[in-house]
Design a protein around this motif. Sequence first.
Motif, mmCIF file in Angstrom:
data_model
loop_
_atom_site.group_PDB
_atom_site.id
_atom_site.type_symbol
_atom_site.label_atom_id
_atom_site.label_comp_id
_atom_site.label_asym_id
_atom_site.label_seq_id
_atom_site.Cartn_x
_atom_site.Cartn_y
_atom_site.Cartn_z
ATOM 1 N N GLU A 62 -7.973 0.001 -3.299
ATOM 2 C CA GLU A 62 -7.360 -0.655 -2.137
ATOM 3 C C GLU A 62 -8.412 -1.200 -1.185
ATOM 4 N N CYS A 80 -0.825 1.277 7.913
ATOM 5 C CA CYS A 80 -1.866 0.257 7.793
ATOM 6 C C CYS A 80 -2.493 -0.056 9.142
ATOM 7 N N ARG A 123 0.814 -1.210 0.000
ATOM 8 C CA ARG A 123 0.000 0.000 0.000
ATOM 9 C C ARG A 123 0.847 1.259 0.000
#
Length: 636
Positions: free
Chosen positions: A624, A35, A18
Motif C-alpha cells: 500500500e 486514511c 484500503r
Amino acid sequence: MAGNGSKVTKRSLNACTRCRRQKIKCSGSQPCEGCNKRRLTCIFDDRDQKILVTRGYIDELHQKLAHLQRNEQTDAIPAPNPLSPDYADDRSPDPKDQHDTPGELRRSSLNDNTESQLQNELEDPASGLTNPLSSGPPAFTSAENGRTFYLGPSSNWSFTRRVLSLTHEHIYQEPLPTGALLFDGATYDLGWDGLRTAQNADTPAVPTFDHAIYLINTVKFRCGQLYHLFDETEFMRNLHEFYTEPKPNATGSLWYIHFLLIIAFGKGFVKHKQQGTKPAGAELFVNALQLLPDVSVLHQEPIESTEILCCVALYLQALDFRSSAHNYIGQAMRMAMAEGMHIQMPIEYLGENLVQRCRKIWWTVYILDREMTSLMGLPQTLNDDHVNAHLPAFPYSIQRTAAIGMHIKLSRIIAEINGTVYAMDGRLNRNFLMRTKAALANIARLADELRDASPLHLDRAQIIGILHSLQIEGLLETFLPFDLESIFISTVVLLIGPAIDIRWNCPAWLEKAYMIFEDIIESGNLIAKFRRSELQLLDELLSCFPQDQPRCLSAPVSFPNNLLNPPMPHDSLASSFHPSTNALNHDPSSGQGPTIDDDFNFTDGLTATQIMAVADSIESIDTEWMSNAMIEHSIW
C-alpha cells in the motif's frame, strides 16, 4: 437498553480500497477516518459500491449472458462439411449434456465471474505500475560500426548505459553519441581474423620448463582456489613428458591446446605493463583456438574438453568479449550435462578420482555460467531442480570447500533475483515486494555465513572496503574481470546516490574507489581505463544536475584510445563538461583529501541482522505505501 445512552454505529455500505483490502471498518467518508489519520490517499472504487437490485434483474442479466455465449460459440464453430469423412448428421443430444440445466449454466457462469472479480480485488492498486528496467519495449543500442547490442534488464553494464543515456538526453536534449560508449570486444585486438588454420611456422614459442612451472603455479594461485581449469595430476604428467620426451604429434593433442591456454592465463596474471592493444598471452591463446577441433571431436574426450572450454570462456571474459565468453561457457555446460556431471555420479562405478574431477568441473561451469549470464542480463537456462551434484572434496582445505559452497549460493541468489525481481512483466505489485523480501533474506543469511567462514575481519562490509583490503594485501585481481566489475558497479551507485538524495554523498568512498581503479589500470588493464572514463563521464553529467535549460556540448564526447575512435588525450573527456566536485577528479598523489572515517554515516552499512530486519518488516500489506508513494509522487 435504549435509555442507557449507548450508541449503535451502523456499518458503512461503502468502503475505500484500503479498508476493503485490510478488511477493517471504513467510515465511508471521503477521505475516510483511517486514511485521513495516516495521511494516505483514500480511494473509493465505484464498482465496489453495494446497490440493491431485484432478483428478476439478475435473472435477466444471466439470460442475456447465456444468449451472448451461445452466439459466440456458434460464430466460432464452422459449419460441418458433408463431404468430410468425419461428418455425421447425428443431432441427438450428448448424454453428458443432459445434466447441464439452464440454472446450472447460470450458476457456473456466475461462479466464473465471481472468481474473476475476487482475483481483481486481490490485485494491488500498483499492478498497473511497472519496473522500467524489465518492462516495455526491449532496449537496444548501436556502436559506430553499426553492430547492435541488446541491453539486458539485469546487466550492470546495460544499467549504467541506460543511466548515461537518460542523463545525457535530459541535459542536452540529444542522444548520447555512440563514439562515447565502450562496446563488447572493442578493447583489445587479438590480431586474429577468426579463421582456424593448421599449425604453421608462425607458431609462438613456448616458455622454458621452469618458466612454464612458474606461470602454471601463478594460475593455480590466482584462480585455482575457486575455478577448476585443469586436473593437476594428469596435466603435470603430460607437461613433464612434453619437455623431457618431445613427440612429433604432441602439438596436435588436446593437452597441448590446454597447455597453451593455461600459459596464456599465466602471462595475463604476471605481465603488468601493456604494450599496445594486444593482451598478454594473446598469441598463445589465438594459437590454441586455431588448433581447437570441432565440437563433434571434442565430445570424444569430454572431460578435458569441458576444462578447455572453461579456459576459453574465462579468458575471453577477462578481455571483455562477453558475448563470445557466454557462448563458450554454454557449450561447456551442455557438454558437462551430457556426461551427467550435474547429477550425483556413482563413485562405486566411475571411481573416486573421476567423480571428484567431474564435480570440480561441474561447479566451475555452473558458477561461470551464472556469472556470465547475469552480466549479460539474460535469463538463466538451467533449472536448479535438475541439479543434485555433490560438492567436491578438498581434504586439506576446508575453507576452499566452504568458499565454493557460498559462491554457488550467491550464484543462485543472483539468478533468483534476475528471474523474479526482473521478471518479464515487470509489474510492481505484491509479488515484487515478496520477491524482494526473499532476496534480502537470502543475502542476509549468506552474509552471516561469509562472516563466520572468512578469515578476514573487516570493520567495513561494503564491497569497496573488501576490495581495498585485498588491494593492501596485494591480492586485488587485475586480470580476471570480476573485481573490476564489482568496483565499477559500486562506484556507479555512489555517483548516482547524490543525484537522488543530496544527503547521500560519500566522497571518501569515491576516493577509495578511484584508488582501486588506478591500481587495476597501472597493472595494464585497458578495460579498467575505459570503465574509469565512463564513470568520469557519468560524474560530469550528474554534476550538471539539476538544470532547467538544455545545455550544448562544447566538444564531442569520446573515450581515450578507443578502437572505435581516434586516440585523444585523457583530459579531453572532461573538457566537454563543467567541472565536478566529486572525489573521482581528486589527485591521490596530492596527499590531501577525505579519509574513510569522514563518511561516518556510511562506513558501517547494513549488517546481516539489519538486512534481515528489513526483510522481515516487509509484509504483503506493505504494497500500500509503495503504491501510494508512486501515485502521489508520480514515480515512473
